[in-house]
Design a protein around this motif. Structure first.
Motif, short mmCIF file in Angstrom:
data_model
loop_
_atom_site.label_atom_id
_atom_site.label_comp_id
_atom_site.label_asym_id
_atom_site.label_seq_id
_atom_site.Cartn_x
_atom_site.Cartn_y
_atom_site.Cartn_z
N THR A 257 39.43 38.59 45.17
CA THR A 257 39.75 37.22 45.60
C THR A 257 38.61 36.49 46.33
O THR A 257 38.29 35.36 45.97
CB THR A 257 41.04 37.22 46.44
OG1 THR A 257 42.06 37.87 45.68
CG2 THR A 257 41.48 35.80 46.79
N GLY B 131 38.23 42.75 48.13
CA GLY B 131 39.01 42.50 46.92
C GLY B 131 38.30 41.47 46.05
O GLY B 131 37.27 40.91 46.45
N GLY C 52 45.62 42.26 54.48
CA GLY C 52 44.87 43.43 54.93
C GLY C 52 45.50 44.58 54.16
O GLY C 52 45.75 44.46 52.96
N PHE C 53 45.81 45.67 54.85
CA PHE C 53 46.60 46.72 54.20
C PHE C 53 47.94 46.86 54.93
O PHE C 53 48.48 47.95 55.06
CB PHE C 53 45.84 48.05 54.17
CG PHE C 53 45.03 48.27 52.92
CD1 PHE C 53 45.58 48.04 51.66
CD2 PHE C 53 43.72 48.73 52.99
CE1 PHE C 53 44.84 48.26 50.50
CE2 PHE C 53 42.97 48.95 51.83
CZ PHE C 53 43.54 48.71 50.59
N THR D 120 50.07 49.54 45.40
CA THR D 120 48.71 49.24 45.85
C THR D 120 47.75 50.29 45.32
O THR D 120 46.64 49.98 44.86
CB THR D 120 48.66 49.23 47.40
OG1 THR D 120 49.58 48.25 47.85
CG2 THR D 120 47.27 48.93 47.92
N GLY E 23 43.29 37.81 51.27
CA GLY E 23 43.84 37.81 49.92
C GLY E 23 45.28 38.26 50.05
O GLY E 23 45.81 38.38 51.17
N ILE E 24 45.92 38.53 48.95
CA ILE E 24 47.28 39.06 49.01
C ILE E 24 47.44 40.13 47.94
O ILE E 24 47.00 39.95 46.80
CB ILE E 24 48.34 37.93 48.87
CG1 ILE E 24 49.76 38.50 49.00
CG2 ILE E 24 48.17 37.14 47.58
CD1 ILE E 24 50.85 37.43 49.16
N TYR F 184 34.72 49.65 51.43
CA TYR F 184 34.63 48.22 51.69
C TYR F 184 33.32 47.89 52.39
O TYR F 184 32.85 46.75 52.35
CB TYR F 184 35.84 47.77 52.52
CG TYR F 184 37.12 47.67 51.69
CD1 TYR F 184 37.07 47.63 50.30
CD2 TYR F 184 38.36 47.59 52.31
CE1 TYR F 184 38.23 47.53 49.55
CE2 TYR F 184 39.53 47.48 51.57
CZ TYR F 184 39.45 47.45 50.19
OH TYR F 184 40.61 47.33 49.45
N LEU G 24 38.88 43.17 57.62
CA LEU G 24 40.30 43.49 57.77
C LEU G 24 40.60 44.98 57.71
O LEU G 24 41.44 45.47 58.46
CB LEU G 24 41.07 42.87 56.61
CG LEU G 24 41.48 41.42 56.66
CD1 LEU G 24 42.01 41.01 55.29
CD2 LEU G 24 42.53 41.21 57.73
N LYS H 101 49.11 36.67 40.48
CA LYS H 101 49.53 36.54 41.89
C LYS H 101 50.70 35.56 42.05
O LYS H 101 51.23 35.42 43.16
CB LYS H 101 48.35 36.07 42.75
CG LYS H 101 47.19 37.06 42.84
CD LYS H 101 47.55 38.28 43.69
CE LYS H 101 46.51 39.39 43.60
NZ LYS H 101 45.36 39.19 44.45
N HIS I 260 51.18 42.60 50.71
CA HIS I 260 50.39 43.01 51.87
C HIS I 260 49.26 42.04 52.16
O HIS I 260 48.72 41.41 51.27
CB HIS I 260 49.87 44.46 51.74
CG HIS I 260 48.81 44.69 50.71
ND1 HIS I 260 48.83 45.76 49.85
CD2 HIS I 260 47.67 44.02 50.42
CE1 HIS I 260 47.77 45.74 49.08
NE2 HIS I 260 47.05 44.69 49.40
C1 GLP Z 1 43.31 45.15 48.76
C2 GLP Z 1 42.78 44.62 50.09
C3 GLP Z 1 43.44 43.32 50.46
C4 GLP Z 1 43.37 42.38 49.28
C5 GLP Z 1 44.14 42.96 48.12
C6 GLP Z 1 44.14 42.08 46.90
O1 GLP Z 1 44.51 45.79 48.92
N1 GLP Z 1 42.93 45.54 51.16
O2 GLP Z 1 42.80 42.78 51.62
O3 GLP Z 1 43.89 41.14 49.64
O4 GLP Z 1 43.53 44.19 47.78
O5 GLP Z 1 43.01 42.35 46.13
P1 GLP Z 1 42.39 41.39 45.06
O6 GLP Z 1 41.76 40.27 45.82
O7 GLP Z 1 41.38 42.22 44.35
O8 GLP Z 1 43.49 40.93 44.19
#
Ligand code: GLP
Length: 244
Positions: free
Chosen positions: A40, A38, A143-144, A164, A135-136, A81, A67, A205, A141
């Protein structure tokens, strides 16, 4: 911990990771890191690359477990990923490719359960994760692990939430191309890490961070489970903390 901006915060997280790597290396042990994808963590990885290039931080004693991965997903596809991690970290440091673990999105359906079990066993055999960074997502969520995930869940195949998939649409050139499933470490897997850091940057966020930190603990917002852990830290910038 609230930092003024994402760059300062990311540097602090990178320093934590570097400290774990150095301590373990001094002891002749391997550092076992749980990594995230992601937007983050990108600045964290940038700083780790800088530390490698300018301050001789070596990744020779580092083993990583990511993750999650989309399913189905070819490891060489632009949105995988696997490609992300190579682009943003692994190809820039001296990590041994054999020490890199990312869920395999190219497996046949029948092979997933065995793969997930082996993923868990590999982490346990190494003595567990020293640190898991997170991250979130806007569904809450980690991870997923989407809404509905159980607190003791392990690595498994999951269905992605519509929100998502909407958020990922841009990366895939349209929502129709976003896989409907993913393989993810479970909430239980994440909880076993000796240290957990959840990062969140920016006002986008702020609402979900408020729920994660202050909301009722519930499967509806899986990140709220982190409130139950005594070894988790939320590291955020002022913008993400603006609703707290
Ligand atoms: C995806 C990943 C998560 C990540 C989330 C947030 O869904 N699987 O692990 O935390 O995206 O993404 P970003 O960091 O781009 O906001």
């Amino acid at each position: 911990t609230v930092y003024a901006d994402k760059l300062t915060a990311s540097k602090a997280v990178a320093k934590r990771i570097a400290d774990i790597i150095k301590t373990k290396t001094t002891k002749g042990e391997m550092a076992v890191l749980g990594l995230a994808t992601g937007v983050t963590p990108i600045a964290v990885y940038d700083e780790l690359i800088r530390l490698h290039k300018e301050e001789h931080l070596s990744f020779k004693n580092v083993i990583t477990f990511n993750l999650d991965e989309y399913y189905p997903m070819d490891a060489t596809a632009a949105q995988s990923y696997n490609v992300f991690m190579n682009q943003h970290l692994f190809s820039h440091v001296d990590i041994d490719q054999h020490n890199v673990h990312i869920p395999d999105g190219s497996l046949g359906l029948d092979d997933i359960a065995g793969f997930c079990l082996a993923y868990e066993q590999k982490i346990s055999a190494l003595g567990g994760l020293d640190l898991q960074i997170l991250g979130i997502g806007r569904t809450g969520h980690i991870g997923f692990n989407e809404p509905g995930s159980a607190p003791n869940s392990g690595t498994r195949l999951v269905s992605l939430d519509e929100l998502t998939r909407n958020d990922a649409a841009h990366d895939f050139g349209g929502k129709a191309n976003v896989p409907s499933k993913a393989i993810t470490m479970g909430i239980g897997t994440i909880f076993k890490a000796r240290e957990i850091i959840l990062m969140a940057w920016g006002t986008k966020k702020a609402p979900i961070l408020k729920k994660a930190v202050e909301g009722e603990i519930s499967a509806e917002v899986p990140a709220t489970y982190l409130q139950l852990s005594d070894h988790v830290e939320f590291i955020v910038d002022e913008a993400a903390a603006s609703d707290l």
